[in-house]
Design a protein around this motif. Structure first.
Motif, mmCIF file in Angstrom:
data_model
loop_
_atom_site.group_PDB
_atom_site.id
_atom_site.type_symbol
_atom_site.label_atom_id
_atom_site.label_comp_id
_atom_site.label_asym_id
_atom_site.label_seq_id
_atom_site.Cartn_x
_atom_site.Cartn_y
_atom_site.Cartn_z
ATOM 1 N N VAL A 44 9.533 -12.224 -3.438
ATOM 2 C CA VAL A 44 8.071 -12.170 -3.565
ATOM 3 C C VAL A 44 7.523 -10.777 -3.262
ATOM 4 O O VAL A 44 6.792 -10.187 -4.068
ATOM 5 N N LEU A 45 7.852 -10.221 -2.098
ATOM 6 C CA LEU A 45 7.288 -8.928 -1.721
ATOM 7 C C LEU A 45 7.777 -7.775 -2.593
ATOM 8 O O LEU A 45 6.980 -6.916 -2.979
ATOM 9 N N PRO A 46 9.085 -7.704 -2.931
ATOM 10 C CA PRO A 46 9.494 -6.646 -3.860
ATOM 11 C C PRO A 46 8.769 -6.711 -5.199
ATOM 12 O O PRO A 46 8.393 -5.668 -5.759
ATOM 13 N N VAL A 47 8.552 -7.918 -5.708
ATOM 14 C CA VAL A 47 7.825 -8.057 -6.974
ATOM 15 C C VAL A 47 6.382 -7.571 -6.812
ATOM 16 O O VAL A 47 5.853 -6.863 -7.676
ATOM 17 N N CYS A 48 5.749 -7.926 -5.702
ATOM 18 C CA CYS A 48 4.383 -7.460 -5.463
ATOM 19 C C CYS A 48 4.322 -5.939 -5.374
ATOM 20 O O CYS A 48 3.393 -5.304 -5.898
ATOM 21 N N ALA A 49 5.312 -5.344 -4.700
ATOM 22 C CA ALA A 49 5.343 -3.882 -4.587
ATOM 23 C C ALA A 49 5.541 -3.237 -5.958
ATOM 24 O O ALA A 49 4.916 -2.215 -6.275
ATOM 25 N N LEU A 50 6.405 -3.825 -6.783
ATOM 26 C CA LEU A 50 6.611 -3.297 -8.129
ATOM 27 C C LEU A 50 5.347 -3.404 -8.971
ATOM 28 O O LEU A 50 4.997 -2.478 -9.714
ATOM 29 N N VAL A 51 4.659 -4.528 -8.853
ATOM 30 C CA VAL A 51 3.408 -4.704 -9.599
ATOM 31 C C VAL A 51 2.382 -3.663 -9.160
ATOM 32 O O VAL A 51 1.649 -3.100 -9.982
ATOM 33 N N VAL A 84 0.826 -1.213 0.000
ATOM 34 C CA VAL A 84 0.000 0.000 0.000
ATOM 35 C C VAL A 84 0.857 1.259 0.000
ATOM 36 O O VAL A 84 0.602 2.212 -0.756
ATOM 37 N N LEU A 85 1.883 1.300 0.839
ATOM 38 C CA LEU A 85 2.653 2.529 1.023
ATOM 39 C C LEU A 85 3.611 2.838 -0.127
ATOM 40 O O LEU A 85 3.783 4.003 -0.503
ATOM 41 N N VAL A 86 4.248 1.808 -0.678
ATOM 42 C CA VAL A 86 5.245 2.068 -1.731
ATOM 43 C C VAL A 86 4.625 2.750 -2.953
ATOM 44 O O VAL A 86 5.127 3.786 -3.412
ATOM 45 N N PRO A 87 3.543 2.237 -3.529
ATOM 46 C CA PRO A 87 2.952 2.941 -4.672
ATOM 47 C C PRO A 87 2.388 4.312 -4.312
ATOM 48 O O PRO A 87 2.430 5.238 -5.128
ATOM 49 N N ALA A 88 1.864 4.462 -3.094
ATOM 50 C CA ALA A 88 1.355 5.771 -2.674
ATOM 51 C C ALA A 88 2.488 6.797 -2.629
ATOM 52 O O ALA A 88 2.330 7.935 -3.091
ATOM 53 N N ALA A 89 3.636 6.387 -2.097
ATOM 54 C CA ALA A 89 4.781 7.287 -2.047
ATOM 55 C C ALA A 89 5.317 7.589 -3.435
ATOM 56 O O ALA A 89 5.686 8.732 -3.735
ATOM 57 N N LEU A 90 5.342 6.598 -4.305
ATOM 58 C CA LEU A 90 5.826 6.808 -5.673
ATOM 59 C C LEU A 90 4.962 7.833 -6.400
ATOM 60 O O LEU A 90 5.482 8.742 -7.060
ATOM 61 N N GLY A 91 3.649 7.705 -6.283
ATOM 62 C CA GLY A 91 2.758 8.652 -6.941
ATOM 63 C C GLY A 91 2.979 10.069 -6.458
ATOM 64 O O GLY A 91 3.011 11.016 -7.260
ATOM 65 N N CYS A 137 3.029 -0.762 -8.203
ATOM 66 C CA CYS A 137 3.458 0.542 -8.717
ATOM 67 C C CYS A 137 3.127 0.733 -10.194
ATOM 68 O O CYS A 137 3.117 1.871 -10.683
ATOM 69 N N VAL A 138 2.863 -0.347 -10.908
ATOM 70 C CA VAL A 138 2.599 -0.250 -12.347
ATOM 71 C C VAL A 138 1.402 0.646 -12.652
ATOM 72 O O VAL A 138 1.485 1.538 -13.516
ATOM 73 N N PRO A 139 0.239 0.488 -11.980
ATOM 74 C CA PRO A 139 -0.878 1.394 -12.262
ATOM 75 C C PRO A 139 -0.544 2.855 -12.010
ATOM 76 O O PRO A 139 -1.019 3.737 -12.721
ATOM 77 N N VAL A 140 0.279 3.100 -10.972
ATOM 78 C CA VAL A 140 0.675 4.476 -10.666
ATOM 79 C C VAL A 140 1.466 5.070 -11.815
ATOM 80 O O VAL A 140 1.220 6.205 -12.258
ATOM 81 N N LEU A 141 2.428 4.311 -12.334
ATOM 82 C CA LEU A 141 3.228 4.781 -13.454
ATOM 83 C C LEU A 141 2.375 4.948 -14.705
ATOM 84 O O LEU A 141 2.539 5.935 -15.458
ATOM 85 N N MET A 142 1.473 4.003 -14.950
ATOM 86 C CA MET A 142 0.617 4.089 -16.143
ATOM 87 C C MET A 142 -0.276 5.330 -16.101
ATOM 88 O O MET A 142 -0.482 6.002 -17.115
#
Length: 245
Positions: free
Chosen positions: A226-233, A97-104, A235-240
């Motif tokens: 596993v968890l880094p891959v999930c966090a990257l996945v 939850v936090l990683v993509p929120a911070a990236l955005g 983040c994909v909607p955020v980047l898109m």
């Protein structure tokens, strides 16, 4: 020297049985908390009986779930979830939850905005995780035994979450993006370490390898990633959205 159990499939230990029956039997034993070495013992006994009797596995042992329940020390009830699984579930939720929120927020040059809808979505996700790791894991057992329900529950959760975010946009607080990002990365790192150190409870034939052996290099690498891959996945909607917007 016995074959490396990491290359074995449980079906190989009961080759005389119907593969679908074996799969259902093993999954049910896993849900009931039976260790991998004991599952291997049951499969070898089952296979020996079928070869000697010439019976089909259904004739000899009946329904795989009922037979698994008769063998489980828990008496057919789902096994309790251990503390490390609960901790891992919490870390995974926080990180994803936090990683993509911070990236955005970093891409927008703003702070992470915490809204009322966002908080309720976090509560919703936390409740879902809590239900999966509740004592006895009844929800997890239900989703595994009735796999079609997972295809129903997931879109419902997504729809409810989206509705909460859209209908309740009131801002509660704004947090610096780096703080949120560091918290998310720490959660991902801690969860990865926990997964990487988890012992491998493989289904093994009698005498192959003791249960709880340390995972091999490949298994450790998969656990850590596993968890880094999930966090990257996540983040994909955020980047898109930034690219398309």
């Amino acid at each position: 020297m016995s074959e490396n159990p990491s290359t074995r499939h449980p079906r190989e230990l009961a080759a005389a049985a119907d593969p679908a029956w074996v799969d259902a039997f093993v999954v049910e034993l896993r849900l009931l908390g039976v260790p991998g070495d004991e599952i291997g013992d049951h499969l070898v006994v089952l296979d020996t009986h079928l070869r000697e009797s010439g019976e089909s596995v259904e004739e000899a042992f009946g329904d795989p779930r009922e037979y698994a329940g008769s063998l489980a020390p828990s008496g057919g009830t789902a096994a309790p979830v251990d503390r490390s699984t609960v901790v891992l579930a919490v870390l995974a939720l926080v990180g994803v939850v936090l990683v993509p929120a911070a990236l955005g927020a970093l891409l927008d040059g703003t702070r992470v905005t915490v809204t009322l809808g966002g908080v309720l979505v976090a509560v919703l996700l936390g409740t879902a995780v809590a239900a999966l790791v509740a004592p006895g894991a009844p929800l997890l057992a239900l989703l595994v035994r009735r796999r079609w329900m997972a295809f129903l529950v997931t879109p419902v959760l997504v729809a409810v979450g989206a509705a909460l975010v859209l209908l309740l946009p009131q801002v509660l607080v704004r947090v610096p993006a780096p703080v949120v990002g560091v918290a998310g990365l720490v959660a991902v790192l801690a969860g990865s370490v926990l997964l990487g150190r988890a012992p491998a409870d493989l289904v093994t034939a009698p005498g192959e390898r003791a249960p709880g052996a340390e995972p091999d290099g490949v298994g450790r690498l998969l656990g850590v990633s596993v968890l880094p891959v999930c966090a990257l996945v996540a983040c994909v909607p955020v980047l898109m959205m930034r690219l398309l917007g």
